[in-house]
Design a protein around this motif. Structure first.
Motif, short mmCIF file in Angstrom:
data_model
loop_
_atom_site.label_atom_id
_atom_site.label_comp_id
_atom_site.label_asym_id
_atom_site.label_seq_id
_atom_site.Cartn_x
_atom_site.Cartn_y
_atom_site.Cartn_z
N GLY A 1 0.79 -1.22 0.00
CA GLY A 1 0.00 0.00 0.00
C GLY A 1 0.81 1.27 0.00
N ARG A 2 2.13 1.15 -0.18
CA ARG A 2 2.97 2.35 -0.21
C ARG A 2 3.13 2.78 -1.66
N THR A 3 2.08 3.34 -2.24
CA THR A 3 2.07 3.62 -3.67
C THR A 3 3.05 4.71 -4.07
N ALA A 4 3.28 5.69 -3.22
CA ALA A 4 4.24 6.75 -3.57
C ALA A 4 5.64 6.16 -3.72
N ALA A 5 6.03 5.29 -2.79
CA ALA A 5 7.35 4.65 -2.87
C ALA A 5 7.41 3.72 -4.08
N ALA A 6 6.29 3.02 -4.33
CA ALA A 6 6.26 2.12 -5.48
C ALA A 6 6.42 2.92 -6.77
N ARG A 7 5.67 4.04 -6.87
CA ARG A 7 5.73 4.86 -8.08
C ARG A 7 7.16 5.37 -8.31
N ALA A 8 7.85 5.76 -7.26
CA ALA A 8 9.23 6.26 -7.40
C ALA A 8 10.16 5.18 -7.93
N ASP A 9 10.01 3.95 -7.44
CA ASP A 9 10.87 2.86 -7.92
C ASP A 9 10.55 2.50 -9.37
N TYR A 10 9.28 2.43 -9.72
CA TYR A 10 8.91 2.11 -11.10
C TYR A 10 9.42 3.18 -12.06
N ALA A 11 9.30 4.43 -11.66
CA ALA A 11 9.76 5.53 -12.53
C ALA A 11 11.27 5.48 -12.70
N ALA A 12 11.99 5.18 -11.62
CA ALA A 12 13.45 5.09 -11.72
C ALA A 12 13.86 3.93 -12.62
N ALA A 13 13.16 2.81 -12.51
CA ALA A 13 13.49 1.64 -13.34
C ALA A 13 13.24 1.93 -14.82
N LEU A 14 12.19 2.73 -15.11
CA LEU A 14 11.89 3.05 -16.51
C LEU A 14 13.06 3.72 -17.22
N GLY A 15 13.88 4.43 -16.50
CA GLY A 15 14.98 5.16 -17.13
C GLY A 15 16.25 4.34 -17.32
N LEU A 16 16.20 3.06 -16.97
CA LEU A 16 17.42 2.24 -17.04
C LEU A 16 17.39 1.31 -18.25
N PRO A 17 18.57 1.00 -18.85
CA PRO A 17 18.63 0.05 -19.97
C PRO A 17 18.16 -1.33 -19.53
N GLY A 18 17.46 -2.01 -20.43
CA GLY A 18 17.02 -3.38 -20.15
C GLY A 18 15.71 -3.47 -19.40
N ALA A 19 15.09 -2.34 -19.10
CA ALA A 19 13.84 -2.36 -18.33
C ALA A 19 12.69 -2.88 -19.20
N ASP A 20 11.76 -3.57 -18.55
CA ASP A 20 10.53 -4.02 -19.21
C ASP A 20 9.54 -2.85 -19.14
N ARG A 21 9.60 -1.99 -20.16
CA ARG A 21 8.86 -0.73 -20.08
C ARG A 21 7.34 -0.92 -20.09
N ASP A 22 6.84 -1.88 -20.82
CA ASP A 22 5.40 -2.11 -20.83
C ASP A 22 4.90 -2.51 -19.45
N GLU A 23 5.62 -3.42 -18.79
CA GLU A 23 5.21 -3.86 -17.46
C GLU A 23 5.29 -2.71 -16.46
N LEU A 24 6.36 -1.92 -16.56
CA LEU A 24 6.52 -0.80 -15.63
C LEU A 24 5.41 0.24 -15.81
N ARG A 25 5.07 0.53 -17.07
CA ARG A 25 4.00 1.51 -17.32
C ARG A 25 2.66 0.97 -16.78
#
Length: 694
Positions: free
Chosen positions: A659-683
């Motif tokens: 239930g910590r959506t703000a922390a989750a959103r921050a991690d997903y957004a950071a992962a989106l900017g990295l090479p090799g990320a599964d962008r569809d899943e992250l979005r």
């Protein structure tokens, strides 16, 4: 069912005793090193098979031309010569780069892969290869046979190994192990009966067989023949062999010819032939053979030989000892040489060599980088006094390059860079254009490595581009440039470099391991699996390869294959933390959470920075509902490897489920900017977070 065979006992009178109709050999070769030196057996095999391979699949020979011509130089003409590196083109006096000790293993693997490809062609029965006198073979042949036995299915290629005795020397431990594991041992058979012959005829036959006969009658007759008569027999045989060498049978000059000259009426005549054999062994990277023929050349030349010859042979002996790991003996010989001479060149050469022992080659407990620096300061001072200007410039630069290595090991890369740069400028300023091209390329390559160590990657890449342009056929340049390209984000450029290095070089595991990792980063798990499997075939003793291959097999849904590699890896390296962790991942995959936790805890106790174990333990914690422990382990893992998008995704997922959506959103957004990320899943996860927000 076919099986490899190990036949023991002398084979008097020749023949194929011990074989059956099914194992009647297609090719029989004698491996005794006295015949043709290093690769006597493997080279003879290639000389026999190459015309058949050329008639059916000539591209196979072309694909393995480096290995084929290294083992069988006589095939030059049938096989197109590979493009030369600067090392190959350099005059002996300018050759400043040595092959690694693993060079012969790489050559062996290349020839084994050629044979495997040939055997896969349409054959109604296995290709049967018979190797005699294997216990008297050069270590290059024994290494080749160990690899061949391990990598070949006897239903495709059946190997018959013959040894005169029932055991192998301790120096052939790898081959002995391969024979015990992969071959059926066949006890000695009674020798064939041979009609009586006169002693003179027996002695003459022993010499004609180049002293490798198993017939005790021939051996006894030879020993009982008068020394002057024996010498004349050797002289006559040497004359025959000289003629054959002149007609193109080059490798006879590496074995039989020097043997007969040493036992002829004037043993000193063997010295130049042995010197040439030593030069060939050095260029091949066959260091056991180099040690043997260089020592024999010293004996043939005598203590009153010119200093240049004595110093050259001393250098070859000590290089061989150093590369074979006997650095203590090499050091003693250098000190003895220095004790007995006041010649400046002797002290320049041996001082540098001693320094390299102290900063590079001695076992870790004996390394002394400050001692190396002191020696190199002395050789630099000596070089600066050299009377000839061009030689002074070269010697000073060469010695300073050695000092740069010591400075690097002392943690002073900036000083190493200054020394290398100074040397490059001196060579440009004081030596003719086009001279010492090999050493100029070595300096450029070394500067690129220092730039890499300093984190100056753009400058490193510029230098690697330049050295590739200078020496475009040397695979090491591409391998090193690939590492830098990957670090700057040019992953496809790194893949292209590994592809080119693999095209140029005999196979070795590091190239396939690294390319597999790059392929995985580019989203090609099938290609990565192919490369990692090949790397494991090339060196089954590498725990990194086993762990990476097992992890990828698990990800691809092949737990049975992963289990094979993990268990074999742990059999060889029971305490390797990567393999212990991989065993935990296998247990996690099969649902054995207790076993998985024990493995992860054991791995982390040995290496608290092992990211894969932290991630695995976090997964266990999350499944058990302990989100705090899962986040703690993942946070630790991210601190160690901040560029892994999967770690950020996993921590974000734990946060989201808690239930910590703000922390989750921050991690997903950071992962989106990295090479090799599964962008569809992250979005998709980010969209869920938006929906979950009040």
């Amino acid at each position: 069912m076919s099986t490899h065979l190990w036949l023991t006992g002398p084979r008097v009178g020749g023949g194929t005793s011990g074989t059956t109709r099914e194992t009647e050999p297609d090719v029989s070769v004698d491996c005794h090193r006295r015949l043709r030196g290093p690769y006597t057996g493997a080279g003879s095999l290639l000389r026999s098979l190459a015309p058949h391979i050329d008639a059916i699949r000539p591209e196979l020979l072309d694909r393995h031309k480096v290995e084929v011509l290294a083992l069988a130089p006589e095939l030059r003409g049938l096989v197109t010569a590979p493009p030369e590196t600067l090392t190959a083109r350099a005059a002996p006096a300018e050759r400043t780069r040595l092959h690694p000790r693993t060079r012969t293993r790489r050559l062996a693997h290349g020839v084994v892969e050629l044979l495997l490809s040939f055997a896969r062609l349409d054959r109604r029965r296995p290709l049967v290869l018979d190797f005699a006198h294997v216990d008297a073979a050069d270590p290059t042949d024994q290494e080749f046979l160990a690899v061949l036995l391990r990598r070949t299915d006897p239903e495709r290629i059946t190997i018959v190994v013959r040894t005169t005795g029932t055991e192998l020397d301790a120096s052939a431990a790898e081959l002995a192990g391969a024979l015990r594991r992969y071959a059926l041992r066949v006890p000695p058979t009674p020798p064939e009966l041979i009609p009586p012959r006169k002693r003179t005829a027996l002695a003459r036959t022993f010499v004609a067989r180049d002293g490798v006969s198993d017939d005790p009658g021939e051996q006894t007759a030879y020993e009982e023949t008068a020394p002057d008569v024996r010498a004349r027999l050797h002289d006559d045989r040497a004359a025959e062999l000289h003629s054959l060498v002149d007609k193109g049978e080059f490798s006879l000059g590496l074995g039989a010819l020097p043997y007969h000259l040493e036992h002829g009426s004037d043993p000193a005549k063997a010295a130049p032939v042995l010197l040439a054999a030593a030069e060939h062994a050095l260029n091949l990277g066959a260091y056991h053979a180099l040690l043997d023929v260089a020592r024999r050349a010293q004996d043939a030349a005598g203590d009153d030989a010119p200093l240049g010859l004595r110093l050259g042979l001393h250098t070859k002996v000590t290089v061989a000892l150093t590369l074979l790991g006997d650095t203590e003996q090499a050091e003693r010989l250098h000190l003895t040489m220095r004790e007995r001479s006041t010649d400046p060149l002797v002290h320049l050469v041996t001082g540098y060599s001693l320094a390299m022992l102290h900063t590079r080659f001695h076992p870790p407990g004996r390394l002394d980088h400050l001692a190396a620096k002191a020696l190199l300061n002395n050789t630099i001072a000596l070089a600066s006094l050299w009377p000839h200007p061009e030689q002074r410039a070269f010697h000073t630069t060469f010695q300073e390059n050695g000092l740069a290595l010591a400075e690097t090991h002392l943690g002073r890369p900036a000083e190493a860079l200054r020394l290398i740069q100074s040397g490059m400028e001196r060579m440009c300023r004081e030596l003719p254009d086009g001279s010492h091209l090999l050493h100029r390329s070595v300096l450029l390559h070394n500067r690129a490595r220092v730039y890499t160590a300093l984190g100056r990657l753009d400058e490193a890449l510029t230098d690697f581009d330049a050295v590739v342009a200078m020496d475009p056929h040397h695979p090491e340049h591409y391998v090193d440039r690939a590492g830098v390209r990957r670090r700057v984000g040019d992953v496809r450029g790194a893949l292209a470099d590994y592809d080119r290095a693999i095209d140029l070089a005999p196979p070795y595991w590091e190239m396939y391991f690294n390319r597999g990792d790059v392929r995985l980063e580019l989203g090609d798990p099938v290609g990565a699996l192919t490369d990692l499997r090949h790397a494991a075939d090339l060196d089954p003793d590498q725990p990194d390869v086993r762990a990476s291959l097992a992890g990828l097999l698990l990800e691809q849904g092949e737990p049975a294959g992963a289990r094979i590699h993990i268990l074999e890896g742990l059999r060889r390296h029971p305490d390797d933390v990567r393999l212990v962790c991989a065993h935990g991942l296998l247990a996690l995959h099969s649902g054995d959470e207790a076993r998985a936790r024990a493995d992860f805890d054991r791995a982390l106790a040995a290496d608290p920075r092992l990211v894969s174990a932290l991630a695995g333990r976090a997964a266990l914690a999350h499944e058990a509902g302990d989100d705090r422990a899962a986040v703690d382990d993942l946070t630790h893992a991210i601190a160690l490897d901040a560029d892994d998008p999967d770690l950020l995704y996993n921590r974000g997922y734990v946060h989201q489920r808690a239930g910590r959506t703000a922390a989750a959103r921050a991690d997903y957004a950071a992962a989106l900017g990295l090479p090799g990320a599964d962008r569809d899943e992250l979005r998709s996860r980010l969209a869920e977070c938006e929906t979950d927000d009040p």
